[in-house]
Design a protein around this motif. Structure first.
Motif, PDB file in Angstrom:
ATOM      1  N   ARG A 165      -9.342  -0.840  54.140  1.00 50.90           N
ATOM      2  CA  ARG A 165      -9.439  -0.875  53.248  1.00 50.90           C
ATOM      3  C   ARG A 165      -8.087  -1.814  53.149  1.00 50.90           C
ATOM      4  O   ARG A 165      -8.266  -2.984  52.684  1.00 50.90           O
ATOM      5  CB  ARG A 165      -9.035   0.082  52.310  1.00 50.90           C
ATOM      6  CG  ARG A 165      -9.439   1.178  51.835  1.00 50.90           C
ATOM      7  CD  ARG A 165     -11.170   0.268  50.862  1.00 50.90           C
ATOM      8  NE  ARG A 165     -12.077   0.735  51.833  1.00 50.90           N
ATOM      9  CZ  ARG A 165     -12.928  -0.644  51.702  1.00 50.90           C
ATOM     10  NH1 ARG A 165     -12.703  -0.769  50.063  1.00 50.90           N
ATOM     11  NH2 ARG A 165     -14.356  -1.245  52.110  1.00 50.90           N
ATOM     12  N   ALA A 166      -7.413  -2.664  53.789  1.00 49.97           N
ATOM     13  CA  ALA A 166      -6.546  -3.536  53.912  1.00 49.97           C
ATOM     14  C   ALA A 166      -6.905  -4.603  54.547  1.00 49.97           C
ATOM     15  O   ALA A 166      -6.607  -5.896  54.037  1.00 49.97           O
ATOM     16  CB  ALA A 166      -4.870  -2.830  54.760  1.00 49.97           C
ATOM     17  N   LEU A 167      -8.124  -4.189  55.612  1.00 48.75           N
ATOM     18  CA  LEU A 167      -8.082  -6.417  55.532  1.00 48.75           C
ATOM     19  C   LEU A 167      -9.280  -6.441  54.275  1.00 48.75           C
ATOM     20  O   LEU A 167      -9.946  -7.611  54.380  1.00 48.75           O
ATOM     21  CB  LEU A 167      -9.533  -5.896  56.865  1.00 48.75           C
ATOM     22  CG  LEU A 167      -8.708  -5.855  58.300  1.00 48.75           C
ATOM     23  CD1 LEU A 167      -9.527  -4.725  58.996  1.00 48.75           C
ATOM     24  CD2 LEU A 167      -8.138  -7.084  58.781  1.00 48.75           C
ATOM     25  N   HIS A 168      -9.600  -5.799  53.191  1.00 54.28           N
ATOM     26  CA  HIS A 168     -10.757  -6.208  52.247  1.00 54.28           C
ATOM     27  C   HIS A 168      -9.979  -6.527  50.980  1.00 54.28           C
ATOM     28  O   HIS A 168      -9.884  -8.026  50.879  1.00 54.28           O
ATOM     29  CB  HIS A 168     -11.623  -4.627  52.169  1.00 54.28           C
ATOM     30  CG  HIS A 168     -12.696  -5.069  52.807  1.00 54.28           C
ATOM     31  ND1 HIS A 168     -14.236  -5.832  52.670  1.00 54.28           N
ATOM     32  CD2 HIS A 168     -13.185  -4.468  53.373  1.00 54.28           C
ATOM     33  CE1 HIS A 168     -14.918  -5.892  53.769  1.00 54.28           C
ATOM     34  NE2 HIS A 168     -14.813  -4.574  53.726  1.00 54.28           N
ATOM     35  N   GLU A 216      -1.448  -8.712  52.645  1.00 49.51           N
ATOM     36  CA  GLU A 216      -1.196  -8.875  54.402  1.00 49.51           C
ATOM     37  C   GLU A 216      -2.180  -9.736  54.985  1.00 49.51           C
ATOM     38  O   GLU A 216      -2.087  -9.071  56.332  1.00 49.51           O
ATOM     39  CB  GLU A 216      -0.123  -8.383  55.063  1.00 49.51           C
ATOM     40  CG  GLU A 216       0.703  -7.836  53.926  1.00 49.51           C
ATOM     41  CD  GLU A 216       1.842  -9.280  53.534  1.00 49.51           C
ATOM     42  OE1 GLU A 216       1.472 -10.360  54.651  1.00 49.51           O
ATOM     43  OE2 GLU A 216       2.451  -9.929  53.511  1.00 49.51           O
ATOM     44  N   ARG A 217      -3.762  -9.070  54.445  1.00 43.73           N
ATOM     45  CA  ARG A 217      -5.043  -8.564  55.217  1.00 43.73           C
ATOM     46  C   ARG A 217      -5.490 -10.527  56.429  1.00 43.73           C
ATOM     47  O   ARG A 217      -5.625 -10.414  57.395  1.00 43.73           O
ATOM     48  CB  ARG A 217      -6.429  -8.966  54.466  1.00 43.73           C
ATOM     49  CG  ARG A 217      -6.290  -9.896  53.382  1.00 43.73           C
ATOM     50  CD  ARG A 217      -7.511 -10.079  52.958  1.00 43.73           C
ATOM     51  NE  ARG A 217      -7.621 -10.280  51.554  1.00 43.73           N
ATOM     52  CZ  ARG A 217      -7.311 -10.589  50.718  1.00 43.73           C
ATOM     53  NH1 ARG A 217      -6.540 -10.146  50.294  1.00 43.73           N
ATOM     54  NH2 ARG A 217      -7.544 -11.844  49.816  1.00 43.73           N
ATOM     55  N   SER A 218      -4.733 -12.093  55.623  1.00 40.66           N
ATOM     56  CA  SER A 218      -4.612 -12.696  56.965  1.00 40.66           C
ATOM     57  C   SER A 218      -3.753 -12.673  57.976  1.00 40.66           C
ATOM     58  O   SER A 218      -3.918 -12.883  59.318  1.00 40.66           O
ATOM     59  CB  SER A 218      -4.170 -13.601  55.961  1.00 40.66           C
ATOM     60  OG  SER A 218      -3.246 -14.176  54.966  1.00 40.66           O
ATOM     61  N   VAL A 219      -2.673 -12.400  58.028  1.00 40.10           N
ATOM     62  CA  VAL A 219      -2.015 -11.259  58.931  1.00 40.10           C
ATOM     63  C   VAL A 219      -2.628 -10.389  59.714  1.00 40.10           C
ATOM     64  O   VAL A 219      -2.550 -11.091  61.127  1.00 40.10           O
ATOM     65  CB  VAL A 219      -0.367 -11.414  58.301  1.00 40.10           C
ATOM     66  CG1 VAL A 219       0.167 -10.793  59.437  1.00 40.10           C
ATOM     67  CG2 VAL A 219       0.300 -12.650  57.236  1.00 40.10           C
TER      68      VAL A 219
END
Length: 239
Positions: free
Chosen positions: A214-217, A221-224
């Motif tokens: 979910r955090a990656l979507h 801070e998903r780019s990090v």
């Protein structure tokens, strides 16, 4: 806007509108367009009449772009809504020609506003000691939402999950639970999404826990997180 996005737009809009779309849009502009789009979506849902061109005109006067550029950006938002599995406003056919970074920012703004709306509603209810238990809905209304799906290679999924060996490739923690077959539960995630032209190869796929997924979507801070995985896992290739 990326060079790829500018190239895709070339020839699809009048020159003046294309040049305005080519200019980088600020988060403030995108946020204002999303807010306007959500208002139209709400009015459409409750059967309340509205004039789309009036929204374009007001945004154009506010930010100094043409009304046509805002109409096309609304179609970009329809595309993001469609990718999120949400219904889009009629008459604003999804336009895929939106750069990856812009699409991610639009998705983040949509999710942030939706979470804030839910939090606001909950916050208003919590202090009320006299609040009665809601009845809910026994048979929720069904809606049909048009979505696009992609065929995935099951061998890629099996290989990546096997390689992870029950541990999230993002945070490094063990899978939060086992499924009904007794296997550690992890989800596969395409670092460059299939909708953005990403491949279904082990060099673009990771096994992650539901929280990291979910955090990656939607995470701020998903780019990090992406950069850290590219550095940590040698098999990954940036596409």
């Amino acid at each position: 806007m990326s060079g790829e996005e500018a190239q895709q737009l070339d020839g699809k809009l009048p020159e003046e509108e294309w040049m305005q779309m080519k200019d980088r849009w600020s988060e403030e502009e995108l946020r204002a367009v999303v807010v306007a789009y959500r208002e139209m979506s709400h009015k459409e849902a409750i059967g309340r009449a509205f004039v789309k061109s009036q929204y374009y005109k007001e945004l154009a006067e506010r930010f100094g772009r043409t009304a046509k550029s805002f109409e096309y950006r609304m179609q970009n938002i329809s595309y993001v809504y469609d990718q999120m599995g949400k219904p889009w406003v009629k008459g604003l056919k999804p336009a895929k020609n939106v750069g990856t970074r812009t699409a991610e920012l639009i998705e983040h703004i949509i999710s942030e506003i939706e979470r804030r709306d839910v939090d606001d509603k909950v916050a208003k209810l919590l202090p009320d000691d006299s609040l009665t238990k809601p009845a809910g809905v026994r048979s929720p209304k069904q809606t049909t939402v048009p979505t696009m799906t992609y065929e995935r290679d099951p061998d890629v999924k099996r290989w990546v999950l096997s390689r992870a060996d029950g541990r999230c490739e993002c945070c490094g923690e063990l899978a939060p639970f086992t499924n009904d077959k007794g296997c550690p539960f992890l989800e596969v995630h395409h670092l460059r999404t299939l909708a953005d032209g990403g491949s279904d190869r082990v060099s673009n796929v990771v096994a992650v826990c539901p929280n990291c997924h979910r955090a990656l979507h939607f995470g701020a801070e998903r780019s990090v997180m992406l950069e850290q995985m590219y550095e940590k896992l040698s098999r990954l290739e940036q596409e």
